[in-house]
Structure formats: C-alpha cells, structure tokens
Design a protein around this motif. Structure first.
Motif, PDB file in Angstrom:
ATOM      1  N   SER A   1       0.797  -1.344   0.012  1.00  0.00           N
ATOM      2  CA  SER A   1      -0.014  -0.077  -0.012  1.00  0.00           C
ATOM      3  C   SER A   1       0.948   1.258  -0.007  1.00  0.00           C
ATOM      4  CB  SER A   1      -0.751   0.118   1.340  1.00  0.00           C
ATOM      5  OG  SER A   1      -0.133   0.142   2.386  1.00  0.00           O
ATOM      6  N   ALA A   2       0.373   2.427  -0.260  1.00  0.00           N
ATOM      7  CA  ALA A   2       1.002   3.653  -0.307  1.00  0.00           C
ATOM      8  C   ALA A   2       1.857   3.726   1.106  1.00  0.00           C
ATOM      9  CB  ALA A   2       0.397   4.955  -0.604  1.00  0.00           C
ATOM     10  N   ALA A   3       1.014   3.756   2.272  1.00  0.00           N
ATOM     11  CA  ALA A   3       1.696   4.072   3.323  1.00  0.00           C
ATOM     12  C   ALA A   3       2.895   2.755   3.675  1.00  0.00           C
ATOM     13  CB  ALA A   3       0.687   3.652   4.503  1.00  0.00           C
ATOM     14  N   LEU A   4       2.638   1.692   3.263  1.00  0.00           N
ATOM     15  CA  LEU A   4       3.645   0.844   3.438  1.00  0.00           C
ATOM     16  C   LEU A   4       4.787   1.015   2.788  1.00  0.00           C
ATOM     17  CD1 LEU A   4       3.472  -1.866   5.040  1.00  0.00           C
ATOM     18  CD2 LEU A   4       3.031  -3.105   3.245  1.00  0.00           C
ATOM     19  N   GLN A   5       4.792   1.706   1.519  1.00  0.00           N
ATOM     20  CA  GLN A   5       5.895   1.956   0.447  1.00  0.00           C
ATOM     21  C   GLN A   5       6.669   2.919   1.282  1.00  0.00           C
ATOM     22  OE1 GLN A   5       6.965   0.595  -2.130  1.00  0.00           O
ATOM     23  NE2 GLN A   5       5.411  -0.462  -2.921  1.00  0.00           N
ATOM     24  N   GLU A   6       5.883   3.937   1.928  1.00  0.00           N
ATOM     25  CA  GLU A   6       6.481   5.252   2.393  1.00  0.00           C
ATOM     26  C   GLU A   6       7.239   4.658   3.648  1.00  0.00           C
ATOM     27  OE1 GLU A   6       7.502   8.752   3.253  1.00  0.00           O
ATOM     28  OE2 GLU A   6       6.415   8.064   1.638  1.00  0.00           O
ATOM     29  N   ALA A   7       6.815   3.630   4.315  1.00  0.00           N
ATOM     30  CA  ALA A   7       7.340   3.297   5.848  1.00  0.00           C
ATOM     31  C   ALA A   7       8.485   2.565   5.517  1.00  0.00           C
ATOM     32  CB  ALA A   7       6.635   2.335   6.435  1.00  0.00           C
ATOM     33  N   ALA A   8       8.547   1.664   4.142  1.00  0.00           N
ATOM     34  CA  ALA A   8       9.686   0.899   3.911  1.00  0.00           C
ATOM     35  C   ALA A   8      10.995   2.007   3.381  1.00  0.00           C
ATOM     36  CB  ALA A   8       9.213   0.062   2.764  1.00  0.00           C
ATOM     37  N   ARG A   9      10.444   2.961   2.663  1.00  0.00           N
ATOM     38  CA  ARG A   9      11.539   3.830   2.087  1.00  0.00           C
ATOM     39  C   ARG A   9      12.204   4.688   3.424  1.00  0.00           C
ATOM     40  NH1 ARG A   9       8.859   5.030  -2.204  1.00  0.00           N
ATOM     41  NH2 ARG A   9       7.354   6.733  -1.081  1.00  0.00           N
ATOM     42  N   ALA A  10      11.408   5.002   4.501  1.00  0.00           N
ATOM     43  CA  ALA A  10      11.723   5.503   5.479  1.00  0.00           C
ATOM     44  C   ALA A  10      12.700   4.559   6.244  1.00  0.00           C
ATOM     45  CB  ALA A  10      10.839   5.953   6.594  1.00  0.00           C
ATOM     46  N   TYR A  11      12.350   3.395   6.402  1.00  0.00           N
ATOM     47  CA  TYR A  11      13.201   2.459   7.027  1.00  0.00           C
ATOM     48  C   TYR A  11      14.423   2.284   6.217  1.00  0.00           C
ATOM     49  CZ  TYR A  11      12.589  -1.636  10.067  1.00  0.00           C
ATOM     50  OH  TYR A  11      12.583  -2.404  11.302  1.00  0.00           O
ATOM     51  N   ALA A  12      14.490   2.051   4.882  1.00  0.00           N
ATOM     52  CA  ALA A  12      15.755   1.908   4.212  1.00  0.00           C
ATOM     53  C   ALA A  12      16.699   3.154   4.603  1.00  0.00           C
ATOM     54  CB  ALA A  12      15.263   1.591   3.001  1.00  0.00           C
ATOM     55  N   SER A  13      16.218   4.144   4.272  1.00  0.00           N
ATOM     56  CA  SER A  13      17.081   5.286   4.208  1.00  0.00           C
ATOM     57  C   SER A  13      17.639   5.487   5.752  1.00  0.00           C
ATOM     58  CB  SER A  13      16.625   6.398   3.836  1.00  0.00           C
ATOM     59  OG  SER A  13      15.548   7.216   5.044  1.00  0.00           O
ATOM     60  N   LEU A  14      16.900   5.293   6.752  1.00  0.00           N
ATOM     61  CA  LEU A  14      17.337   5.362   8.063  1.00  0.00           C
ATOM     62  C   LEU A  14      18.364   4.519   8.304  1.00  0.00           C
ATOM     63  CD1 LEU A  14      16.707   7.203  10.383  1.00  0.00           C
ATOM     64  CD2 LEU A  14      15.373   5.319  11.497  1.00  0.00           C
ATOM     65  N   SER A  15      18.058   3.258   7.979  1.00  0.00           N
ATOM     66  CA  SER A  15      19.045   2.148   8.224  1.00  0.00           C
ATOM     67  C   SER A  15      20.405   2.370   7.460  1.00  0.00           C
ATOM     68  CB  SER A  15      18.472   0.816   7.399  1.00  0.00           C
ATOM     69  OG  SER A  15      19.652  -0.192   7.348  1.00  0.00           O
ATOM     70  N   ARG A  16      20.360   3.116   6.334  1.00  0.00           N
ATOM     71  CA  ARG A  16      21.599   3.410   5.571  1.00  0.00           C
ATOM     72  C   ARG A  16      22.402   4.452   6.435  1.00  0.00           C
ATOM     73  NH1 ARG A  16      19.766   5.364   0.784  1.00  0.00           N
ATOM     74  NH2 ARG A  16      18.380   3.707   0.766  1.00  0.00           N
ATOM     75  N   THR A  17      21.666   5.421   6.873  1.00  0.00           N
ATOM     76  CA  THR A  17      22.362   6.472   7.640  1.00  0.00           C
ATOM     77  C   THR A  17      22.804   5.952   8.829  1.00  0.00           C
ATOM     78  OG1 THR A  17      20.093   7.213   8.256  1.00  0.00           O
ATOM     79  CG2 THR A  17      21.436   8.753   6.877  1.00  0.00           C
ATOM     80  N   SER A  18      22.274   5.092   9.556  1.00  0.00           N
ATOM     81  CA  SER A  18      22.532   4.627  10.714  1.00  0.00           C
ATOM     82  C   SER A  18      24.005   3.766  10.559  1.00  0.00           C
ATOM     83  CB  SER A  18      21.438   3.866  11.680  1.00  0.00           C
ATOM     84  OG  SER A  18      21.453   2.649  10.880  1.00  0.00           O
ATOM     85  N   ASN A  19      24.016   3.046   9.497  1.00  0.00           N
ATOM     86  CA  ASN A  19      25.051   2.292   9.120  1.00  0.00           C
ATOM     87  C   ASN A  19      26.386   2.924   8.981  1.00  0.00           C
ATOM     88  OD1 ASN A  19      24.279  -0.273   9.319  1.00  0.00           O
ATOM     89  ND2 ASN A  19      23.745  -0.649   7.321  1.00  0.00           N
ATOM     90  N   PHE A  20      26.248   4.321   8.202  1.00  0.00           N
ATOM     91  CA  PHE A  20      27.193   5.242   7.845  1.00  0.00           C
ATOM     92  C   PHE A  20      27.815   5.706   9.395  1.00  0.00           C
ATOM     93  CE2 PHE A  20      26.020   5.613   3.550  1.00  0.00           C
ATOM     94  CZ  PHE A  20      26.982   5.218   2.967  1.00  0.00           C
ATOM     95  N   VAL A  21      26.615   6.161  10.170  1.00  0.00           N
ATOM     96  CA  VAL A  21      26.987   6.816  11.476  1.00  0.00           C
ATOM     97  C   VAL A  21      28.000   6.033  12.227  1.00  0.00           C
ATOM     98  CG1 VAL A  21      26.177   7.779  13.672  1.00  0.00           C
ATOM     99  CG2 VAL A  21      25.000   8.297  11.461  1.00  0.00           C
ATOM    100  N   VAL A  22      27.419   4.632  12.300  1.00  0.00           N
ATOM    101  CA  VAL A  22      28.268   3.615  13.093  1.00  0.00           C
ATOM    102  C   VAL A  22      29.587   3.334  12.541  1.00  0.00           C
ATOM    103  CG1 VAL A  22      28.191   1.224  13.851  1.00  0.00           C
ATOM    104  CG2 VAL A  22      26.422   2.553  14.177  1.00  0.00           C
ATOM    105  N   ILE A  23      29.632   3.328  11.198  1.00  0.00           N
ATOM    106  CA  ILE A  23      31.156   2.963  10.676  1.00  0.00           C
ATOM    107  C   ILE A  23      32.004   4.091  10.788  1.00  0.00           C
ATOM    108  CG2 ILE A  23      32.386   2.696   8.549  1.00  0.00           C
ATOM    109  CD1 ILE A  23      29.854   0.884   7.381  1.00  0.00           C
ATOM    110  N   GLY A  24      31.332   5.293  10.610  1.00  0.00           N
ATOM    111  CA  GLY A  24      32.304   6.515  10.945  1.00  0.00           C
ATOM    112  C   GLY A  24      32.819   6.549  12.514  1.00  0.00           C
ATOM    113  N   ALA A  25      31.737   6.184  13.329  1.00  0.00           N
ATOM    114  CA  ALA A  25      31.945   5.919  14.815  1.00  0.00           C
ATOM    115  C   ALA A  25      33.199   5.327  14.973  1.00  0.00           C
ATOM    116  CB  ALA A  25      30.891   6.009  15.702  1.00  0.00           C
ATOM    117  N   VAL A  26      32.911   4.037  14.521  1.00  0.00           N
ATOM    118  CA  VAL A  26      34.132   2.935  14.572  1.00  0.00           C
ATOM    119  C   VAL A  26      35.413   3.486  14.264  1.00  0.00           C
ATOM    120  CG1 VAL A  26      34.876   0.823  13.926  1.00  0.00           C
ATOM    121  CG2 VAL A  26      32.564   0.964  14.535  1.00  0.00           C
TER     122      VAL A  26
END
Ligand SMILES: Nc1ncnc2c1ncn2[C@@H]1O[C@H](COP(=O)(O)OP(=O)(O)O)[C@@H](O)[C@H]1O
Ligand SMILES: [Mg+2]
Lengths: 453, 270
Positions: free
Chosen positions: A104-129
C-alpha cells in the motif's frame, strides 16, 4: 572484523616499538615488558570500537524499529497491536528485498523511511568505529612511555574479560531458568498446580475439537516422577555396589598391569551410545526378564521398569567406578602406610581408613550417577515404554519425566497448548529436584570435608 | 620369648647394656627389583634405649627400618634376604604373620599421618582392630593412657571427638605416637619423626622420646646429628647401603673408628 584484526596487529607492533624506543638503549629500565605496551595499544584501538559494534548489532534493529514506528501515520498507529506488528514486518520486508504479504502507499512510505534510516545509521556507526579506533590508538599511544604501567592496565582488562565470560555462563543459566519459569507459569495458569504435582493420572491429550470424547487431558505428574525414581533406584542398586567394588578392586587390589587393561575396558562402557543400551534392553534383557518372571509364575511385559533400570545401571557403572577409583587413588599413601603399620590387614585398611577418607568424593560420584540416571531418556523410551503407570512393580512398564518431555514436544502441536506447556512445567520440577539433589550433596560433602581435613 | 624383658618392669640404663639385644639383623640384603639397597647388614639393637640411624639420603636407613616391621612387604618389587630377629625369633619366618608383627613393632612416619577421624578414633584404631578392649570403658582407658604417655592428653582431653587432622603438626605427630603406643608395642620405629616440625615441636617430641625410652625399644632415623647426640644412646651410621659403624652414641660422635663416619659427622659430606 578482518579489518579490526589487522588494526590490532599493527597497533601491537607499533606500541611495542614505541615502548622499546622510549627506553632508549636500556630496554630493562622499562616498567613493563614491551609486549605489554603493544597489547595495551592494541586493546585501546580495537576494544571500544568492538564494543560499539556489538551494541549496534544487538540493539540497532530495535532502535530503528522504534524510530520508524514513531514516524508512522496516526491511522496506522491506531490499529491493534498485531496489525501494527504485521505492518512493520511488511515494511521491513519491502525495505530489505523480501516479499511482503501486501502493498500500500503507506507501506511503501514506511519501507523507504526504513531503508534510508538504516543506511544513515550504518554510516554513522562505521564513522564512529573509525573515529574510536583512531582516537583509542592515539590516546593509548600518547600514554605509552618508559614508566607507563602497561602490564597493570593489560591485566585489568584481562580480569574484565574473565568476569564477562563467567557472567555469560551465569546469565545463560538464568535465562534458561527464567524461560522455564515463565512457560511453566503459563501452564499453571491453565492447570491447577496441585493437580499437576499430586495428580495420579497422566494423559496429556487434550481435545482438539469439542465433540471428541475421552480426551479430557489430565496432567497428574506423580506417575512420571514415580517412574523416574523407580528406574533410578533400580539403576543405583545395580551401579552403586558394582561400581564401588570394582573401583576398590582396581585401586587397592589389582596389579598395575591388570589395572591398565581393566580400567579402559570399563570406560568403554561409558562410550557406548545409549541407543545401543536401549535396544540391548529391549531385545535381550526385556524378553529374558519376561521369561524368567513367567517361569516363576509372575506376569511381566517385555517393556518394564526392571529392564530399563538394570541396563541403565550397567550404563552408569563406569561413572561410579571411574570417579570413585580416582577419588580412592587420591587418598594419600601415607594413610595406608599408617594403617598397615598399626597391624591392620588390607581389608581393614580399605574399610576403616581409605573408604572413609574417600567418602566425600564417592558421594559426589554417586550423586553424579543419580543425576545422570534421572536425565537419561533413550534407554527408558525403548526399554520401559511410554505408558504412565503408577506402580511400584518393577515388572510393569512405566515412563519417566524426560521421556514424556520428548514425546510432548516432538509432535505436531500448537506451541501454546497445555500439552506442550506441560513439558516446561515438568522440566521445571525436574530442575528443582536435581538442584535440590546437588545442594544436599554439597552439604554432605562439606560436612565430611570439615570432619576429615 | 625372653621373659626377663616384660614391658611393665622398669629398668635402668646400666642394666639394659647387659641385656640380650631386642632386635638383631643378620646378613640382611634388600633389593628393589634388580637394584640392591642394603648390603650384608649385621646389627644388634638393645631394648629400652634409643638407637639412631644416621647417614646421607638414599643410603638405606628407611629401608632397613621398614625391614624390622616388614613394611617392605607392601612394596611389590622389594625383596629381603637374611634374618631379622625380634627377641631371638626371625620375623621373616614362615609362621610369622606380618599383621601381628606390626602390632608389636609400631611405626611413626616422617610426615604426621593421622587418619581422617576423630582424635579418639585415631588412638582407638589399633586397639579396635586387634580387639584389645572388651568394653567401651576399657577402650577409653587405653586411649587416655596412650595420649598421656604421648604427652598430648592435657591438650586434647576436652576435644577428643574433633578431627585429628585439625591439630598442629607437632600435636599430630604426638597423636600418631599415641596411636602407635595404644597397641602396646615393644619396639617403636620412627622415620625422621621431627623433620616436618618446627624447633619447639621438635623439642617436645625429643622429650617424649626420652620418656618412652624407659618402656620401649626405640629406633629412630634422623638427619640431625645434634638430635642423634641429644636423644639416642646408640648410633648406627649407614653409607651407600652398608652399615659402616655402630656403637654407643658418645663413642661414634667423639671417637669414630671409620674415616667415613668421621667425615659425615663433621659435615664433610652430606
Ligand atoms: N619403593 C622403592 N622403590 C624403589 N627403590 C627404592 C624404594 N624405596 C627406596 N628405594 C631406593 O633404595 C635406596 C635407599 O632408600 P632409603 O631407604 O629411602 O634411604 P634413606 O631413608 O636412607 O634416605 C635408595 O637408593 C632408593 O632410591
Ligand atoms: Mg628415608
């Protein structure tokens, strides 16, 4: 991971070199050996980053999940809990390339948010490491010097590691006990505790459909425990004297050459898979007992507590004999000499001096054998059957707690029916019993120890 | 049996010198497997006195001591040749039961080895297995007398049921001596009885040995020249499995016949 190992090695050599350099021409003036400085540097470069990574691995998903959940549109958040859960699962699936059960549209929206958040958090963690690695490296490197007490610091870290490892063992045990407890509590909310503990009838089949008859399901655990104790008792009647006497023979009477041959043979008994004992009991001992019983006018079945107990007894003989033999051997020769010098015979010496001195250890060996017997499953399944009879007659088939746990959990069952939950309750009671056994045995052993050394 | 020597009668040193020896060794050879540990040992040991064996480690003192109560029988590879006479009777004769022999030849070891039992049961151990007491009162009496003789009674009278292993090293050694005395032995063998003890405990044991000399034949291995000089009346010097010299302690220490004895007691080799 591999990168961390490389960093570690580099840091070790670097720290070592720097320590050596700081001492100049006199390496012996260093407070700690250069290797310690290297280790210190390696620890500081890797450990903080590693801890961060571990924390992220453990809790990262959870945080992510919470974050997305908060940002969901209000109408979805208002749904019942299971549907929100389902929605989240679908969103995850979409975001990470799985298959979702709906879109559904809402689902697509949430999935996009999920993916981008996951990507940024990965970057942040790698940087922090990376930052932590460099920071830790520089910090530790700055401290290394001629008078720096690297050895003490490294040992403090090793101490910490030891504590963490023992904590893991303890926490795992606690976790197992807690899960046993919670599942058992669910069971006891459906079935009366007293009925379970003191009920005399065990037939865990509950009705699947309301119109089925005769499948009321009764969970009286007494027959199971009675069966367990009956078989354990028979096994100990066999194993305790045989094991003990063979231990005494081996350690006190046998010539070293005999001992070298007999002891390994006894220990082979311990290596025989229990299934083999099981079919030995079923195919040989069982029929033999039946014929023997019929010959003297008793009725018996091929599957009986007696045959399971006898075979189990044979199985645990090596436990008793091998452990007791070690214990008896550990009795100082000086005590034997003292007794012989008083004019005691060998038998008197064994009975009055060696045996009492070895008693705490022998008790330990016997209790270990008992808990082994209580926990044994395979022999009982094959030799004693699965029918929950409440009987003291060793010629009848009985069943034990462990056997029932296996049969309860191996069927195709909904995991939260009273039937499967009862397995946890049985496990809990079994656990309490063996715990009690261990506590008692420790008490006994300590009492003797106080008296004897 | 020599009836003139009964443990009850008190005798003085001057008398003992003329009495027949309590223990005699005649051409004793001992082998551990193929290795010979003692060579042709001939020795007379008088009753009611302390005889000490001295000599460097590994020279066979303990081996010889263990021949006297046949403790060597408990070592598989050990073989004894020759005769050991106790009151003129060969202890290796076929009709002698080593178990009974050991009741009359007690032994005290280097390290105190009380049994993991109460103080009372430790001392009562021998009387019990040999049936020396016909009732509990008699047994208590034996225990008390033995502990008194070993000079331990006043220290343990109020805690007889505590473990013997809980005593101090010196007390344990006296307990073990009491245990040996309880079966009324005639000979007491002591293998370095003080080498695991501190000087004060050692002094107490030496006093005790001096007391016991009035009633028993005591044979003691020691590594301390001073101890041999202090407590023993007779001394035998062993070297490399041979008995080099034996005689009154005073003579051995002041005027030895053999050069090796001289060297050993003056500390020229050890
Ligand atoms: N149980 C044994 N087995 C083999 N050899 C032994 C044993 N006991 C003693 N020996 C040997 O016999 C010799 C004499 O030993 P021992 O009587 O203990 O000497 P000491 O008591 O004078 O120090 C030594 O060479 C020793 O190695
Ligand atoms: Mg010795």
């Amino acid at each position: 991971m591999a990168a961390l190992v490389v960093v570690m090695l580099l840091a070790w050599f670097n720290g070592r070199t720097k320590a050596v350099a700081s001492a100049g021409a006199h390496p012996s003036t260093l407070h700690s050996l250069p290797g310690y400085s290297g280790t210190y540097l390696a620890i500081w470069s890797v450990l903080p980053a590693f801890i961060l990574l571990a924390l992220f691995g453990l809790f990262g998903d959870l945080l992510l999940n919470l974050q997305i959940r908060h940002s969901l549109p209000a109408d979805i958040r208002a749904l019942p809990a299971e549907q929100v859960e389902l929605f989240m699962r679908n969103a995850r699936a979409l975001a990470f390339g799985g298959t979702a059960s709906e879109t559904s549209a809402a689902l697509q929206e949430a999935a996009r948010a999920y993916a981008s958040l996951s990507r940024t958090s990965n970057f942040v963690v790698i940087g922090a490491v990376i930052l932590l690695t460099i920071g830790g490296f520089l910090f530790a490197r700055g401290r290394i010097g001629k008078n720096f007490r690297a050895r003490n610091h490294v040992e403090a870290v090793i101490f910490g590691v030891l504590v963490v490892c023992s904590a893991i063992a303890i926490l795992t045990t606690l976790g197992i006990v807690l899960s046993l407890l919670t599942e058992s509590l669910r069971f006891f909310s459906e079935i009366n505790t007293l009925d379970f503990l003191f009920g005399l009838k065990w037939s865990p089949q509950t009705a699947l459909r309301a119109d089925q008859v005769g499948q009321s399901g009764s969970f009286g655990a007494v027959p199971l425990f009675a069966g367990t104790f009956l078989i354990t008792f028979i096994a100990m009647v066999v194993a305790a004297p045989v094991g003990l006497y063979s231990a005494i023979y081996l350690s006190e009477y046998a010539k070293p050459a005999t001992r070298r041959i007999v002891k390994p043979i006894l220990e082979i008994l311990a290596g025989v898979p229990t299934v083999v004992y099981g079919f030995f009991a079923l195919l040989t001992i069982g029929p033999f007992i039946r014929h023997a019983a019929e010959a003297v006018g008793l009725s018996a079945q091929t599957q009986s507590a007696l045959s399971a107990g006898l075979v189990m007894g044979i199985m645990i003989i090596p436990f008793v004999s091998s452990l007791s033999d070690d214990v008896i051997n550990a009795v100082p020769q000086a005590l034997r000499d003292g007794s012989y010098a008083m004019g005691a015979t060998q038998a008197e010496t064994v009975r009055n001096v060696v045996f009492p001195a070895a008693l705490p250890g022998i008790m330990g060996a016997l209790l270990l054998a008992i808990s082994r017997a209580i926990g044994e499953t395979m022999i009982v399944v094959m030799a004693a059957g699965q029918s929950a009879n409440l009987t003291a007659n060793p010629l009848e088939p009985v069943t034990t707690v462990t056997v029932q746990i296996v049969t309860l959990l191996t069927g195709d069952q909904e995991f939260d029916s009273a039937k499967t939950l009862s397995a946890f309750a049985l496990g809990l009671v079994l656990f309490i019993i063996t715990l009690g056994l261990n506590i008692i045995s420790l008490r006994v052993v300590r009492k003797y120890r106080e008296r004897y050394d | 049996m020599d009836t003139s020597v009964s443990p009850a009668t008190q005798t003085t040193d001057t008398q003992t010198a003329q009495q027949a020896p309590k223990v005699q060794a005649r051409k004793v050879n001992v082998f551990y497997g193929n290795k010979q540990a003692l060579f042709d040992v001939n020795l007379d040991i008088p009753d009611r006195s302390v005889t000490s064996f001295i000599g460097p480690s590994g020279c066979g003192k303990s081996t010889f001591l263990r021949c006297i109560n046949r403790m060597n029988d408990t070592i598989d590879i050990c073989r004894v040749e020759g005769d050991i006479l106790l009151d003129g009777k060969d202890v290796y004769a076929r009709d002698v039961d080593p178990v009974i022999l050991r009741a009359s030849v007690g032994m005290v070891f280097q390290k105190p080895n009380p049994f993991p039992k109460s103080i009372f049961d430790n001392v009562a151990y021998g009387p019990r297995i040999h049936g020396l007491a016909s009732n509990p009162e008699e047994l208590s009496e034996i225990v008390e007398t033995s502990l008194r003789r070993a000079g331990l009674w006043t220290e343990v009278a109020d805690r007889l049921d505590e473990p013997g292993t809980g005593l101090s090293g010196g007390q344990q050694q006296r307990l073990v001596i009491a245990r040996a005395i309880a079966v009324r032995p005639e000979v007491i063998l002591m293998d370095e009885p003080c080498s695991a003890l501190d000087p004060i405990a050692t002094a107490r044991i030496e006093e005790l040995i001096d007391d016991l000399r009035n009633n028993y034949c005591i044979i003691m291995v020691t590594h301390s020249m001073a101890q041999a000089a202090r407590v023993s009346q007779h001394t035998a010097f062993f070297h490399l499995g041979k008995l080099v010299e034996a005689g009154p302690t005073e003579q051995i220490f002041t005027n030895p016949n053999d050069k090796r004895t001289q060297d050993y007691i003056t500390g020229r080799f050890g």
